[in-house]
Motif scaffolding. Structure first.
Motif, PDB file in Angstrom:
ATOM      1  N   GLY A 168       0.822  -1.210   0.000  1.00  0.00           N
ATOM      2  CA  GLY A 168       0.000   0.000   0.000  1.00  0.00           C
ATOM      3  C   GLY A 168       0.850   1.252   0.000  1.00  0.00           C
ATOM      4  N   ASN A 169       0.260   2.335   0.457  1.00  0.00           N
ATOM      5  CA  ASN A 169       0.991   3.589   0.437  1.00  0.00           C
ATOM      6  C   ASN A 169       1.922   3.748   1.624  1.00  0.00           C
ATOM      7  OD1 ASN A 169      -1.348   3.624   1.831  1.00  0.00           O
ATOM      8  ND2 ASN A 169      -1.929   5.723   1.338  1.00  0.00           N
ATOM      9  N   HIS A 170       1.883   2.802   2.586  1.00  0.00           N
ATOM     10  CA  HIS A 170       2.843   2.885   3.691  1.00  0.00           C
ATOM     11  C   HIS A 170       4.264   2.809   3.163  1.00  0.00           C
ATOM     12  CE1 HIS A 170       0.237   2.990   7.096  1.00  0.00           C
ATOM     13  NE2 HIS A 170      -0.336   1.840   6.809  1.00  0.00           N
ATOM     14  N   GLY A 171       4.514   1.882   2.198  1.00  0.00           N
ATOM     15  CA  GLY A 171       5.851   1.700   1.662  1.00  0.00           C
ATOM     16  C   GLY A 171       6.391   2.974   1.054  1.00  0.00           C
ATOM     17  N   SER A 172       5.584   3.672   0.276  1.00  0.00           N
ATOM     18  CA  SER A 172       6.072   4.889  -0.358  1.00  0.00           C
ATOM     19  C   SER A 172       6.379   5.956   0.687  1.00  0.00           C
ATOM     20  CB  SER A 172       5.059   5.398  -1.382  1.00  0.00           C
ATOM     21  OG  SER A 172       3.834   5.697  -0.761  1.00  0.00           O
ATOM     22  N   ASN A 173       5.584   6.040   1.742  1.00  0.00           N
ATOM     23  CA  ASN A 173       5.880   7.008   2.805  1.00  0.00           C
ATOM     24  C   ASN A 173       7.246   6.739   3.429  1.00  0.00           C
ATOM     25  OD1 ASN A 173       3.395   8.167   2.465  1.00  0.00           O
ATOM     26  ND2 ASN A 173       2.460   7.159   4.226  1.00  0.00           N
ATOM     27  N   LEU A 174       7.518   5.471   3.728  1.00  0.00           N
ATOM     28  CA  LEU A 174       8.786   5.156   4.367  1.00  0.00           C
ATOM     29  C   LEU A 174       9.944   5.261   3.395  1.00  0.00           C
ATOM     30  CD1 LEU A 174       7.841   2.427   6.912  1.00  0.00           C
ATOM     31  CD2 LEU A 174       8.812   4.649   7.372  1.00  0.00           C
ATOM     32  N   ASP A 175       9.730   4.952   2.123  1.00  0.00           N
ATOM     33  CA  ASP A 175      10.785   5.165   1.137  1.00  0.00           C
ATOM     34  C   ASP A 175      11.129   6.651   1.086  1.00  0.00           C
ATOM     35  OD1 ASP A 175      11.014   2.512   0.512  1.00  0.00           O
ATOM     36  OD2 ASP A 175       9.721   2.607  -1.256  1.00  0.00           O
ATOM     37  N   ASP A 176      10.099   7.497   1.106  1.00  0.00           N
ATOM     38  CA  ASP A 176      10.336   8.945   1.120  1.00  0.00           C
ATOM     39  C   ASP A 176      11.104   9.345   2.373  1.00  0.00           C
ATOM     40  OD1 ASP A 176       8.913   9.088  -1.224  1.00  0.00           O
ATOM     41  OD2 ASP A 176       7.087   9.882  -0.295  1.00  0.00           O
TER      42      ASP A 176
ATOM     43  N   HIS B 245      18.213  15.514   8.394  1.00  0.00           N
ATOM     44  CA  HIS B 245      16.782  15.636   8.688  1.00  0.00           C
ATOM     45  C   HIS B 245      16.296  14.422   9.496  1.00  0.00           C
ATOM     46  CE1 HIS B 245      12.815  17.325   8.065  1.00  0.00           C
ATOM     47  NE2 HIS B 245      12.376  16.131   7.737  1.00  0.00           N
ATOM     48  N   TRP B 246      16.736  13.247   9.092  1.00  0.00           N
ATOM     49  CA  TRP B 246      16.393  11.990   9.752  1.00  0.00           C
ATOM     50  C   TRP B 246      16.866  12.017  11.213  1.00  0.00           C
ATOM     51  CZ3 TRP B 246      13.247   8.230   9.003  1.00  0.00           C
ATOM     52  CH2 TRP B 246      13.527   6.920   9.316  1.00  0.00           C
ATOM     53  N   TYR B 247      18.099  12.474  11.409  1.00  0.00           N
ATOM     54  CA  TYR B 247      18.667  12.578  12.748  1.00  0.00           C
ATOM     55  C   TYR B 247      17.875  13.562  13.598  1.00  0.00           C
ATOM     56  CZ  TYR B 247      22.103  13.196  16.458  1.00  0.00           C
ATOM     57  OH  TYR B 247      22.728  13.247  17.678  1.00  0.00           O
ATOM     58  N   ASN B 248      17.480  14.685  13.021  1.00  0.00           N
ATOM     59  CA  ASN B 248      16.687  15.677  13.762  1.00  0.00           C
ATOM     60  C   ASN B 248      15.370  15.088  14.250  1.00  0.00           C
ATOM     61  OD1 ASN B 248      18.588  17.687  13.599  1.00  0.00           O
ATOM     62  ND2 ASN B 248      17.690  18.626  11.775  1.00  0.00           N
ATOM     63  N   LYS B 249      14.721  14.266  13.419  1.00  0.00           N
ATOM     64  CA  LYS B 249      13.471  13.618  13.832  1.00  0.00           C
ATOM     65  C   LYS B 249      13.715  12.689  15.020  1.00  0.00           C
ATOM     66  CE  LYS B 249      10.909  13.691   9.527  1.00  0.00           C
ATOM     67  NZ  LYS B 249      10.191  12.909   8.534  1.00  0.00           N
TER      68      LYS B 249
ATOM     69  N   GLU C 199       6.252   4.699  11.467  1.00  0.00           N
ATOM     70  CA  GLU C 199       5.727   6.034  11.175  1.00  0.00           C
ATOM     71  C   GLU C 199       5.435   6.792  12.465  1.00  0.00           C
ATOM     72  OE1 GLU C 199       2.564   5.418   8.358  1.00  0.00           O
ATOM     73  OE2 GLU C 199       3.983   5.486   6.697  1.00  0.00           O
ATOM     74  N   ILE C 200       4.943   6.101  13.495  1.00  0.00           N
ATOM     75  CA  ILE C 200       4.720   6.742  14.786  1.00  0.00           C
ATOM     76  C   ILE C 200       6.057   7.239  15.349  1.00  0.00           C
ATOM     77  CG2 ILE C 200       4.069   6.373  17.216  1.00  0.00           C
ATOM     78  CD1 ILE C 200       1.941   4.367  16.125  1.00  0.00           C
ATOM     79  N   ILE C 201       7.085   6.373  15.274  1.00  0.00           N
ATOM     80  CA  ILE C 201       8.386   6.736  15.816  1.00  0.00           C
ATOM     81  C   ILE C 201       8.992   7.899  15.039  1.00  0.00           C
ATOM     82  CG2 ILE C 201      10.769   5.929  16.158  1.00  0.00           C
ATOM     83  CD1 ILE C 201       9.540   3.139  16.740  1.00  0.00           C
ATOM     84  N   VAL C 202       8.929   7.816  13.711  1.00  0.00           N
ATOM     85  CA  VAL C 202       9.560   8.839  12.878  1.00  0.00           C
ATOM     86  C   VAL C 202       8.801  10.165  12.901  1.00  0.00           C
ATOM     87  CG1 VAL C 202      10.112   9.446  10.493  1.00  0.00           C
ATOM     88  CG2 VAL C 202      10.687   7.198  11.365  1.00  0.00           C
ATOM     89  N   ASN C 203       7.498  10.097  12.806  1.00  0.00           N
ATOM     90  CA  ASN C 203       6.706  11.317  12.686  1.00  0.00           C
ATOM     91  C   ASN C 203       6.184  11.842  14.017  1.00  0.00           C
ATOM     92  OD1 ASN C 203       6.957  11.327   9.868  1.00  0.00           O
ATOM     93  ND2 ASN C 203       5.271   9.868   9.685  1.00  0.00           N
ATOM     94  N   GLY C 204       6.430  11.102  15.065  1.00  0.00           N
ATOM     95  CA  GLY C 204       5.901  11.501  16.374  1.00  0.00           C
ATOM     96  C   GLY C 204       4.488  11.005  16.547  1.00  0.00           C
ATOM     97  N   ARG C 205       4.009  11.077  17.753  1.00  0.00           N
ATOM     98  CA  ARG C 205       2.678  10.555  18.067  1.00  0.00           C
ATOM     99  C   ARG C 205       1.568  11.223  17.281  1.00  0.00           C
ATOM    100  NH1 ARG C 205       4.575  10.379  24.152  1.00  0.00           N
ATOM    101  NH2 ARG C 205       6.274  11.369  23.135  1.00  0.00           N
TER     102      ARG C 205
END
Length: 185
Positions: free
Chosen positions: A2-10, A18-22, A177-183
């Motif tokens: 589904g679209n979860h994969g594309s979100n995480l690929d992005d 940016h990844w480290y800042n998150k 996605e919860i971990i990366v994007n926050g609650r």
């Protein structure tokens, strides 16, 4: 996927800064404890199995066993889940399934993990009893009622349907996605 994969690929394609800042936003100390991980996932009201599963995930990600997930372990775990080879993923799944650490998985361990994953991800597309029965029917060729790592890997790989079900059941995209994007993300 589904679209979860594309979100995480992005997400993975973003620059490391940016990844480290998150990561640092969620965990300013640079280390995530088991308590913090459970807080991030908002596990209030989850079953005992779900909480136990998060423990297993944490200890699998905590590669050096120091009681913390640091940024390097975090990136390594995410990369494994998203881009890892089949054998690497199957080894990781096996380590999660082997709750008592005896080097073998039985039906109860497998079903407990699948139920816990469903409790966390809220994905109930696959019946855990059904996939456990299928795995043991096809993979446990000597009918011992338990699988070693080698049996699990060599038995699961040739069966596209088992591999697809495992991938769906063990899709930790919602958790990541919860971990990366926050609650609230």
């Amino acid at each position: 996927m589904g679209n979860h994969g594309s979100n995480l690929d992005d997400i993975l394609a973003e620059d490391m800064h940016h990844w480290y800042n998150k990561f640092m936003k969620e965990s300013p100390s640079g280390l995530i404890t088991l308590f913090e991980l459970k807080g991030m996932l908002n596990l209030k009201g989850m079953s005992q199995n779900a909480a136990g599963y998060v423990d297993q995930v944490f200890f699998t990600f905590d590669m050096d066993g120091d009681g913390y997930i640091d940024f390097v372990e975090y990136i390594a775990a995410i990369s494994l889940m998203l881009k890892g080879e089949v054998n690497q993923k199957l080894k990781w799944y096996f380590k999660l399934f082997d709750q008592d650490g005896n080097g073998k998985i039985d039906r109860d361990e497998l079903e407990t993990i699948f139920l816990a994953v469903q409790d966390i991800t809220r994905n109930r597309d696959i019946d855990p009893e059904q996939i456990v029965a299928l795995i043991f029917e096809r993979v446990d060729v000597n009918n011992e009622g338990e699988l070693t790592l080698e049996e699990f890997i060599e038995g699961a790989k040739p069966h596209a349907d088992i591999m697809e079900m495992l991938q769906k059941m063990m899709d930790l995209t919602p958790v990541l996605e919860i971990i990366v994007n926050g609650r609230d993300g």
